[in-house]
Design an enzyme around this catalytic site. Sequence first.
Site, PDB file in Angstrom:
ATOM      1  N   ASP A   1      15.465  23.430  77.924  1.00 29.05           N
ATOM      2  CA  ASP A   1      15.910  23.717  79.284  1.00 29.05           C
ATOM      3  C   ASP A   1      16.071  25.216  79.509  1.00 29.05           C
ATOM      4  O   ASP A   1      16.164  25.986  78.559  1.00 29.05           O
ATOM      5  CB  ASP A   1      17.279  23.071  79.525  1.00 29.05           C
ATOM      6  CG  ASP A   1      17.146  21.598  79.854  1.00 29.05           C
ATOM      7  OD1 ASP A   1      16.028  21.160  80.167  1.00 29.05           O
ATOM      8  OD2 ASP A   1      18.164  20.903  79.791  1.00 29.05           O
TER       9      ASP A   1
ATOM     10  N   LYS B   1      14.903  23.656  84.347  1.00 33.77           N
ATOM     11  CA  LYS B   1      15.213  23.410  85.754  1.00 33.77           C
ATOM     12  C   LYS B   1      16.396  24.291  86.086  1.00 33.77           C
ATOM     13  O   LYS B   1      17.406  24.245  85.424  1.00 33.77           O
ATOM     14  CB  LYS B   1      15.625  21.953  85.979  1.00 33.77           C
ATOM     15  CG  LYS B   1      14.478  21.002  85.906  1.00 33.77           C
ATOM     16  CD  LYS B   1      14.925  19.601  86.229  1.00 33.77           C
ATOM     17  CE  LYS B   1      15.784  19.046  85.133  1.00 33.77           C
ATOM     18  NZ  LYS B   1      16.340  17.734  85.425  1.00 33.77           N
TER      19      LYS B   1
ATOM     20  N   MET C   1      28.044  23.876  87.564  1.00 29.98           N
ATOM     21  CA  MET C   1      27.120  24.131  88.671  1.00 29.98           C
ATOM     22  C   MET C   1      27.898  24.371  89.968  1.00 29.98           C
ATOM     23  O   MET C   1      27.497  23.916  91.035  1.00 29.98           O
ATOM     24  CB  MET C   1      26.141  22.954  88.838  1.00 29.98           C
ATOM     25  CG  MET C   1      25.209  22.808  87.648  1.00 29.98           C
ATOM     26  SD  MET C   1      24.126  21.381  87.776  1.00 29.98           S
ATOM     27  CE  MET C   1      25.071  20.159  86.878  1.00 29.98           C
TER      28      MET C   1
HETATM   29  N1  SAH Z   1      25.097  20.099  79.329  1.00 27.37           N
HETATM   30  C1  SAH Z   1      25.662  21.382  79.723  1.00 27.37           C
HETATM   31  C2  SAH Z   1      25.845  21.492  81.231  1.00 27.37           C
HETATM   32  C3  SAH Z   1      24.548  21.433  82.008  1.00 27.37           C
HETATM   33  S1  SAH Z   1      24.794  21.688  83.713  1.00 27.37           S
HETATM   34  C4  SAH Z   1      26.985  21.611  78.964  1.00 27.37           C
HETATM   35  O1  SAH Z   1      27.491  20.673  78.341  1.00 27.37           O
HETATM   36  O2  SAH Z   1      27.487  22.737  78.989  1.00 27.37           O
HETATM   37  C5  SAH Z   1      24.538  23.436  83.831  1.00 27.37           C
HETATM   38  C6  SAH Z   1      25.836  24.124  84.167  1.00 27.37           C
HETATM   39  O3  SAH Z   1      26.642  24.243  82.988  1.00 27.37           O
HETATM   40  C7  SAH Z   1      25.699  25.546  84.634  1.00 27.37           C
HETATM   41  O4  SAH Z   1      25.369  25.599  86.016  1.00 27.37           O
HETATM   42  C8  SAH Z   1      27.088  26.083  84.379  1.00 27.37           C
HETATM   43  O5  SAH Z   1      28.008  25.605  85.338  1.00 27.37           O
HETATM   44  C9  SAH Z   1      27.408  25.414  83.053  1.00 27.37           C
HETATM   45  N2  SAH Z   1      27.064  26.269  81.903  1.00 27.37           N
HETATM   46  C10 SAH Z   1      26.171  26.008  80.944  1.00 27.37           C
HETATM   47  N3  SAH Z   1      26.135  27.007  80.028  1.00 27.37           N
HETATM   48  C11 SAH Z   1      27.035  27.919  80.443  1.00 27.37           C
HETATM   49  C12 SAH Z   1      27.473  29.170  79.941  1.00 27.37           C
HETATM   50  N4  SAH Z   1      26.966  29.689  78.815  1.00 27.37           N
HETATM   51  N5  SAH Z   1      28.426  29.831  80.627  1.00 27.37           N
HETATM   52  C13 SAH Z   1      28.965  29.329  81.752  1.00 27.37           C
HETATM   53  N6  SAH Z   1      28.594  28.156  82.275  1.00 27.37           N
HETATM   54  C14 SAH Z   1      27.639  27.453  81.632  1.00 27.37           C
END
Ligand code: SAH
Length: 264
Positions: free
Chosen positions: A42, A64, A178
Amino acid sequence: MLPSNEIAPGTVWLVGAGPGDPELLTRKAERLIRAADIIFYDALVGPAVLALASPTTECLSVGKRSGRHSKVQETINDLILAAAQAGRRVVRLKGGDPSIFGRSAEEAAHLSAHGIPVHICPGITAASAAAASSGVSLTLRGLARSLTFVTAHARDGEPIDLNWPALARAESTLAVYMGRAAAGEVATRLMAAGRAPSTPVLIVVNASLPTERCIRGQLSALAFLVRTISDDDPTLLLIGEAVRSSGAPDLVAACDHARPYETA
Ligand code: SAH
């Protein structure tokens, strides 16, 4: 349990890549990444994690990002399925934990329906990384007895469909994924449902990465606080008493952290 450091040919592992810092991968995730013939990853999986793959491993981006779908979900499902059916050792690498807003259930169901064995390796989710970076706890005895993961991503023009009265309960922490674009709406809805405007918020951008940034403030200022964050930077919103700064009063303050590693 993984019997050896190998993936059986023709099987798929959905692997959590964690928040970005490769040190925050599980040992199992690292072994799977090294053992894969092909990796579908991703947009949020960074170069430092992909660098762990063998030079012979094919790494394909199926990223995405909000508003810009480079591949639709059905295409991703079919690409992964085709690789598994060709007998390859497949890793599907997802940011954070694959079970949190990762659409892993859809991918797993598609593969299982075609008889492909699917396994899942969990990862550190963004909320955990954000809390760790900022030195806060997501729950706090007496003050934050529950933790709720929500996504504030809505289809264009549609309101966010969440149970606001339930989310507005004082003794809970909200981790909003998000949520950058909808931060203003989140704050307005929570306050309308009774959450105090002075509720502490902590915004963590690029958690665990060298470009990490933390912004503190209060709920009433949330829309303002996110203004300097670019569309492309993953941003997590934490809302609730648990994230109150133990130091100075909650003004708009950016915190800085030692960088444990540099990206290649
Ligand atoms: N599966 C992922 C989330 C996917 S949705 C998890 O468990 O973290 C994607 C969202 O996750 C982003 O829009 C943001 O809100 C958050 N996110 C993912 N990585 C991040 C990071 N390093 N720092 C801050 N927010 C993060």
